[in-house]
Design an enzyme around this catalytic site. Sequence first.
Site, PDB file in Angstrom:
ATOM      1  N   GLU A   9     -55.726 -51.321  -1.712  1.00 28.19           N
ATOM      2  CA  GLU A   9     -55.565 -50.924  -3.121  1.00 28.19           C
ATOM      3  C   GLU A   9     -54.523 -49.811  -3.320  1.00 28.19           C
ATOM      4  O   GLU A   9     -53.682 -49.913  -4.212  1.00 28.19           O
ATOM      5  CB  GLU A   9     -56.923 -50.522  -3.714  1.00 28.19           C
ATOM      6  CG  GLU A   9     -57.817 -51.736  -3.952  1.00 28.19           C
ATOM      7  CD  GLU A   9     -59.290 -51.395  -4.128  1.00 28.19           C
ATOM      8  OE1 GLU A   9     -59.616 -50.199  -4.307  1.00 28.19           O
ATOM      9  OE2 GLU A   9     -60.125 -52.321  -4.077  1.00 28.19           O
TER      10      GLU A   9
ATOM     11  N   ASP B  29     -57.108 -57.859  -8.267  1.00 28.98           N
ATOM     12  CA  ASP B  29     -57.855 -56.629  -7.983  1.00 28.98           C
ATOM     13  C   ASP B  29     -59.326 -56.973  -8.167  1.00 28.98           C
ATOM     14  O   ASP B  29     -59.792 -57.162  -9.286  1.00 28.98           O
ATOM     15  CB  ASP B  29     -57.413 -55.530  -8.962  1.00 28.98           C
ATOM     16  CG  ASP B  29     -58.296 -54.278  -8.897  1.00 28.98           C
ATOM     17  OD1 ASP B  29     -59.142 -54.176  -7.979  1.00 28.98           O
ATOM     18  OD2 ASP B  29     -58.124 -53.408  -9.775  1.00 28.98           O
TER      19      ASP B  29
ATOM     20  N   ASP C  82     -57.976 -42.463  -6.973  1.00 32.14           N
ATOM     21  CA  ASP C  82     -58.556 -43.646  -7.626  1.00 32.14           C
ATOM     22  C   ASP C  82     -60.021 -43.391  -7.981  1.00 32.14           C
ATOM     23  O   ASP C  82     -60.895 -43.401  -7.118  1.00 32.14           O
ATOM     24  CB  ASP C  82     -58.422 -44.851  -6.671  1.00 32.14           C
ATOM     25  CG  ASP C  82     -58.962 -46.151  -7.283  1.00 32.14           C
ATOM     26  OD1 ASP C  82     -59.649 -46.104  -8.332  1.00 32.14           O
ATOM     27  OD2 ASP C  82     -58.712 -47.221  -6.699  1.00 32.14           O
TER      28      ASP C  82
ATOM     29  N   LYS D  50     -69.453 -55.597  -4.734  1.00 27.74           N
ATOM     30  CA  LYS D  50     -68.441 -55.171  -3.749  1.00 27.74           C
ATOM     31  C   LYS D  50     -69.032 -54.235  -2.695  1.00 27.74           C
ATOM     32  O   LYS D  50     -68.596 -54.235  -1.538  1.00 27.74           O
ATOM     33  CB  LYS D  50     -67.303 -54.480  -4.487  1.00 27.74           C
ATOM     34  CG  LYS D  50     -66.088 -54.148  -3.637  1.00 27.74           C
ATOM     35  CD  LYS D  50     -64.950 -53.733  -4.552  1.00 27.74           C
ATOM     36  CE  LYS D  50     -63.740 -53.270  -3.796  1.00 27.74           C
ATOM     37  NZ  LYS D  50     -62.646 -52.915  -4.740  1.00 27.74           N
TER      38      LYS D  50
END
Length: 568
Positions: A148, A10, A170, A71
């Site tokens: 994800e 992850d 999330d 990211k």
Amino acid sequence: MTSELVVGIDLGTTNSSIAVIRRGLPEVLDGGDDGLVPSCVGLDSEGRVVVGSPARNQAVLFPDRTVLSIKRKMGSDEVVRLGETDYTPERISSYILGELVSRARTTLRRDISRAIITVPAYFNDAQRKATRKAGELAGLKVERILNEPTAASLAYESDSSEASKILVYDLGGGTFDVSVVSIEQGVVEVLATAGNNHLGGDDFDALIVERLNLHLDEETKDDSHRSDRTVQARLRHAAEAAKKKLSTAPFAVIEEDNLKGSGRTPLNLSYELSRSAFEDDIQELLQGSLDEVTRSLNDAQVRAGDLGRVLLVGGSTRMPLVSRLLQERLGMAPHGEVDPDRCVALGAAIQAGMEAGEEVGSVLVDITPYTFGIRTRGDLDGLLSFHHYAPIIPRNSKLPVTKSDVFFSITPDQASVQVEVFQGEDPDTRNNTRIGGFTFDGLNENENAYEDGIVVSYSLNVDGILDISARERGTGKQISGRIEDALAARPDDNALELDLGDDPDQAAADAAGQLLERVKAVLEKAPAEDLAEIKRLAKALEGAVQRGDDEKADQVAGELSEILFFIE
Ligand code: ADP
Ligand code: MG
């Protein structure tokens, strides 16, 4: 073929983690820490690349040689400058991947060269390619780029064969994503995604930091602390720690001494933040996330009622307000028992295992199948009631768990309170099961102690031992108790909490009391069709005695005795 091992990674905006299948079960590899590596890369004072916590710790002090949240830049042409050198986002990400893989090599004592890496479902082709490239730069063969929410769903549902729709909520450090997926026999399809690219834990920390700055403005009549990087770094750190504390406790004390180094009057900070004040601060941001939840359901053309499960992913979903708001909006309790900041990595490892044709078990966690709470005075169907149920440990919590909340006596000069422990899900304690209780007396009878409240804390372990404590905040006076078999199943049907009132006619109350004792004794063996009637009559009897309506009490007692006679 030991070289075949494929790891699941992850690669998060804030934290990253790595997991593998070991002895048939998915497992996050912790390198002596909690298994999370801050997604942060920097140069130390000697110009060496540092990754993870060391880089995170220097971020506010040396922003020129530290990079966070890379990211967000994946798939763009932007470069980031560290010291004298420009780095591509892929290169920075490859350092994070390299750190994770090296911990896996050390822990497993074997070579690791193949990985599945996860990305947000909305990542476009360029962003996915950049992620793949980062893996290659780290010396990995990237077997697959996995969404994800898909990984999170696998962490919960890989071994279920039934088709179902799942909502994955999330909320991480800096981003919020919500996805609706369908899963059938381990195959996941993302139906819709929505979210907010700039919403997460950092925003909640910032709200606390602002509170602390305002407090310091006031204390110092000056605002120089606001431009002092070292001070701000310490406040940010303290704010995050306080935020995490508030996920399980009703108050957090923030204490930082000597915030500003020298001088004769050191700048000390002492600030108490309550969960309720913090929840007021973040409420609006979380409400915004619920609109995205609705949007994703609409886009997926799935009704809330058709969802099989709601999953909590991302560290910020540990805040209890998140579950509460989702439950209100969707009408079902969300699941967060698989560590929300590790379940994406676990799911990626499961996918790797499935692709390798292994028998992979699902993530094993001990959870409580019941909610545990306390009886309080509060709202029940719009009326003030003494049977209000205030949950403390919600069902599906991962064990062991410790949670606490604050309660107040009803009047300021009250010398004692009842701490009554219930198991069950109903808002009315009378429909739950009372599993124990004690009296907390000798309370401080002056007004201030009352305002500080009483913190009630429940700790439940995997063996079903429930430790309970109550602490008067004003005085520190504390009392504790233990229930040995709190997880034992107790049919909810048998719960019948009866209260004959404070000062009813004594003779009538005694007679009724005896009858009600008999009621309790037969509840377990009563046939279902009689049970409802017995409960109805018992309630009626209780009401009649409380009102002092002797005639009615007599009549109901007669009917009740008759039924009891047959069952006994
Ligand atoms: P990401 O997916 O964005 O990389 P994570 O899922 O690891 O990040 O979430 C990180 C965020 O979760 C941080 O803001 C952190 O403060 C927050 N967090 C972690 N634990 C808790 C907790 N117990 N209560 C509230 N927030 C938490
Ligand atoms: Mg994440």
